[in-house]
Design a protein around this motif. Structure first.
Motif, PDB file in Angstrom:
ATOM      1  N   VAL A 181      12.117   5.181  -1.845  1.00 34.22           N
ATOM      2  CA  VAL A 181      12.124   4.192  -0.770  1.00 34.22           C
ATOM      3  C   VAL A 181      11.767   2.848  -1.397  1.00 34.22           C
ATOM      4  O   VAL A 181      10.797   2.743  -2.151  1.00 34.22           O
ATOM      5  CB  VAL A 181      11.101   4.542   0.335  1.00 34.22           C
ATOM      6  N   VAL A 182      12.591   1.821  -1.113  1.00 32.51           N
ATOM      7  CA  VAL A 182      12.319   0.464  -1.596  1.00 32.51           C
ATOM      8  C   VAL A 182      11.853  -0.367  -0.416  1.00 32.51           C
ATOM      9  O   VAL A 182      12.520  -0.423   0.623  1.00 32.51           O
ATOM     10  CB  VAL A 182      13.572  -0.161  -2.247  1.00 32.51           C
ATOM     11  N   ASP A 183      10.688  -1.024  -0.594  1.00 31.34           N
ATOM     12  CA  ASP A 183      10.115  -1.823   0.491  1.00 31.34           C
ATOM     13  C   ASP A 183      10.671  -3.250   0.476  1.00 31.34           C
ATOM     14  O   ASP A 183      11.489  -3.602  -0.380  1.00 31.34           O
ATOM     15  CB  ASP A 183       8.585  -1.791   0.447  1.00 31.34           C
ATOM     16  N   GLU A 220       6.258  18.659   5.862  1.00 32.49           N
ATOM     17  CA  GLU A 220       7.223  17.571   5.753  1.00 32.49           C
ATOM     18  C   GLU A 220       6.679  16.548   4.777  1.00 32.49           C
ATOM     19  O   GLU A 220       5.494  16.218   4.823  1.00 32.49           O
ATOM     20  CB  GLU A 220       7.441  16.908   7.122  1.00 32.49           C
ATOM     21  N   ALA A 221       7.538  16.062   3.887  1.00 31.76           N
ATOM     22  CA  ALA A 221       7.187  14.945   3.015  1.00 31.76           C
ATOM     23  C   ALA A 221       7.468  13.666   3.792  1.00 31.76           C
ATOM     24  O   ALA A 221       8.543  13.506   4.364  1.00 31.76           O
ATOM     25  CB  ALA A 221       8.016  14.986   1.739  1.00 31.76           C
ATOM     26  N   LEU A 222       6.482  12.767   3.806  1.00 33.89           N
ATOM     27  CA  LEU A 222       6.571  11.550   4.603  1.00 33.89           C
ATOM     28  C   LEU A 222       6.897  10.341   3.736  1.00 33.89           C
ATOM     29  O   LEU A 222       6.555  10.321   2.547  1.00 33.89           O
ATOM     30  CB  LEU A 222       5.232  11.305   5.317  1.00 33.89           C
ATOM     31  N   ALA A 223       7.500   9.336   4.325  1.00 30.58           N
ATOM     32  CA  ALA A 223       7.772   8.084   3.615  1.00 30.58           C
ATOM     33  C   ALA A 223       6.437   7.440   3.232  1.00 30.58           C
ATOM     34  O   ALA A 223       5.569   7.261   4.089  1.00 30.58           O
ATOM     35  CB  ALA A 223       8.586   7.143   4.492  1.00 30.58           C
ATOM     36  N   PRO A 224       6.262   7.066   1.939  1.00 32.71           N
ATOM     37  CA  PRO A 224       4.998   6.468   1.486  1.00 32.71           C
ATOM     38  C   PRO A 224       4.889   4.971   1.761  1.00 32.71           C
ATOM     39  O   PRO A 224       3.813   4.390   1.630  1.00 32.71           O
ATOM     40  CB  PRO A 224       5.001   6.756  -0.009  1.00 32.71           C
ATOM     41  N   THR A 251       0.869  -1.174   0.000  1.00 30.15           N
ATOM     42  CA  THR A 251       0.000   0.000   0.000  1.00 30.15           C
ATOM     43  C   THR A 251       0.904   1.221   0.000  1.00 30.15           C
ATOM     44  O   THR A 251       1.803   1.332   0.839  1.00 30.15           O
ATOM     45  CB  THR A 251      -0.913   0.012   1.240  1.00 30.15           C
ATOM     46  N   VAL A 252       0.670   2.122  -0.954  1.00 27.67           N
ATOM     47  CA  VAL A 252       1.456   3.352  -1.045  1.00 27.67           C
ATOM     48  C   VAL A 252       0.581   4.499  -0.552  1.00 27.67           C
ATOM     49  O   VAL A 252      -0.525   4.703  -1.057  1.00 27.67           O
ATOM     50  CB  VAL A 252       1.927   3.601  -2.495  1.00 27.67           C
ATOM     51  N   THR A 253       1.087   5.218   0.451  1.00 26.53           N
ATOM     52  CA  THR A 253       0.321   6.313   1.038  1.00 26.53           C
ATOM     53  C   THR A 253       0.905   7.661   0.633  1.00 26.53           C
ATOM     54  O   THR A 253       2.052   7.761   0.195  1.00 26.53           O
ATOM     55  CB  THR A 253       0.273   6.188   2.576  1.00 26.53           C
ATOM     56  N   SER A 254       0.087   8.684   0.807  1.00 27.48           N
ATOM     57  CA  SER A 254       0.494  10.022   0.383  1.00 27.48           C
ATOM     58  C   SER A 254       1.564  10.597   1.308  1.00 27.48           C
ATOM     59  O   SER A 254       1.389  10.625   2.525  1.00 27.48           O
ATOM     60  CB  SER A 254      -0.707  10.965   0.354  1.00 27.48           C
ATOM     61  N   LYS A 305      20.449   8.692   2.653  1.00 23.65           N
ATOM     62  CA  LYS A 305      20.450   7.508   1.806  1.00 23.65           C
ATOM     63  C   LYS A 305      20.959   6.340   2.638  1.00 23.65           C
ATOM     64  O   LYS A 305      21.930   6.469   3.378  1.00 23.65           O
ATOM     65  CB  LYS A 305      21.349   7.760   0.587  1.00 23.65           C
ATOM     66  N   GLY A 306      20.279   5.208   2.528  1.00 19.94           N
ATOM     67  CA  GLY A 306      20.657   4.025   3.281  1.00 19.94           C
ATOM     68  C   GLY A 306      19.886   3.846   4.576  1.00 19.94           C
ATOM     69  O   GLY A 306      19.914   2.774   5.183  1.00 19.94           O
ATOM     70  N   ASP A 307      19.191   4.902   5.024  1.00 21.94           N
ATOM     71  CA  ASP A 307      18.417   4.809   6.264  1.00 21.94           C
ATOM     72  C   ASP A 307      17.177   3.949   6.064  1.00 21.94           C
ATOM     73  O   ASP A 307      16.559   3.951   4.995  1.00 21.94           O
ATOM     74  CB  ASP A 307      17.956   6.197   6.735  1.00 21.94           C
ATOM     75  N   LYS A 308      16.784   3.252   7.114  1.00 21.22           N
ATOM     76  CA  LYS A 308      15.518   2.522   7.133  1.00 21.22           C
ATOM     77  C   LYS A 308      14.455   3.500   7.628  1.00 21.22           C
ATOM     78  O   LYS A 308      14.684   4.200   8.617  1.00 21.22           O
ATOM     79  CB  LYS A 308      15.621   1.313   8.058  1.00 21.22           C
ATOM     80  N   VAL A 309      13.335   3.567   6.930  1.00 22.19           N
ATOM     81  CA  VAL A 309      12.247   4.465   7.317  1.00 22.19           C
ATOM     82  C   VAL A 309      10.953   3.673   7.453  1.00 22.19           C
ATOM     83  O   VAL A 309      10.814   2.592   6.871  1.00 22.19           O
ATOM     84  CB  VAL A 309      12.053   5.624   6.304  1.00 22.19           C
ATOM     85  N   VAL A 310      10.036   4.224   8.216  1.00 22.49           N
ATOM     86  CA  VAL A 310       8.709   3.625   8.338  1.00 22.49           C
ATOM     87  C   VAL A 310       7.693   4.570   7.695  1.00 22.49           C
ATOM     88  O   VAL A 310       7.903   5.789   7.678  1.00 22.49           O
ATOM     89  CB  VAL A 310       8.324   3.333   9.811  1.00 22.49           C
ATOM     90  N   ARG A 311       6.641   3.973   7.156  1.00 18.85           N
ATOM     91  CA  ARG A 311       5.577   4.763   6.525  1.00 18.85           C
ATOM     92  C   ARG A 311       5.154   5.883   7.468  1.00 18.85           C
ATOM     93  O   ARG A 311       4.948   5.657   8.659  1.00 18.85           O
ATOM     94  CB  ARG A 311       4.392   3.852   6.242  1.00 18.85           C
TER      95      ARG A 311
END
Length: 149
Positions: A61-63, A42-46, A3-6, A91-97
């Motif tokens: 971001v690659v899931d 702020e732009a959030l991780a989708p 699921t890709v969120t805004s 770059k390289g950081d792990k992010v959460v939606r």
């Protein structure tokens, strides 16, 4: 299924309405676009994943399924050379939606003569691999934009 969120609050306008033929022609990939509210935001991780590309005006971001989602903040904003954009992750950081990735001001982008309309694109995808693609209506940051199977 991803699921890709805004990443942004605003109005969904769809890729066909992006003022750039590379995006409107879905040459980068299928997806949609958001015309953001005109205030510092702020732009959030989708999606949850790893930041594989990071620029002041765009990030990917690659899931866990290998799906890469491009968020491009405005059109021709690369010409601003990072001015008005603050990177909150690397770059390289792990992010959460829903995690903040970049601070920016769509009103300042517009004042600089650029469109703040922001494509959210499924990289290396086909249009038929996306479902429930939003093309219009208001969206809150974190609201669903499309699914990717």
């Amino acid at each position: 299924m991803t699921t890709v969120t805004s990443p942004l609050t605003g109005r969904v306008v769809g890729l066909a309405n992006v003022p750039d033929p590379v995006f409107s022609g879905a040459m980068v990939g299928p997806g949609t676009a958001v015309d953001p509210v005109r205030e510092p935001t702020e732009a959030l991780a989708p999606v949850d994943g790893i930041v594989v590309s990071m620029h002041p005006h765009a990030f990917v971001v690659v899931d866990d399924e290998g799906h890469g989602v491009l968020t491009h903040l405005g059109i021709d904003t690369v010409q601003l050379n990072g001015e008005g954009f603050e990177l909150l992750v690397n770059k390289g950081d792990k992010v959460v939606r829903g995690q903040a990735v970049i601070k920016w001001n769509p009103a300042a982008v517009e004042a600089a003569g650029k469109s703040p309309i922001s494509p959210i694109v499924a990289l290396e995808a086909t249009a038929d691999s996306l479902g429930s693609v939003r093309e219009d209506g208001e969206v809150q940051a974190g609201g669903e934009l499309f699914s990717w199977s």
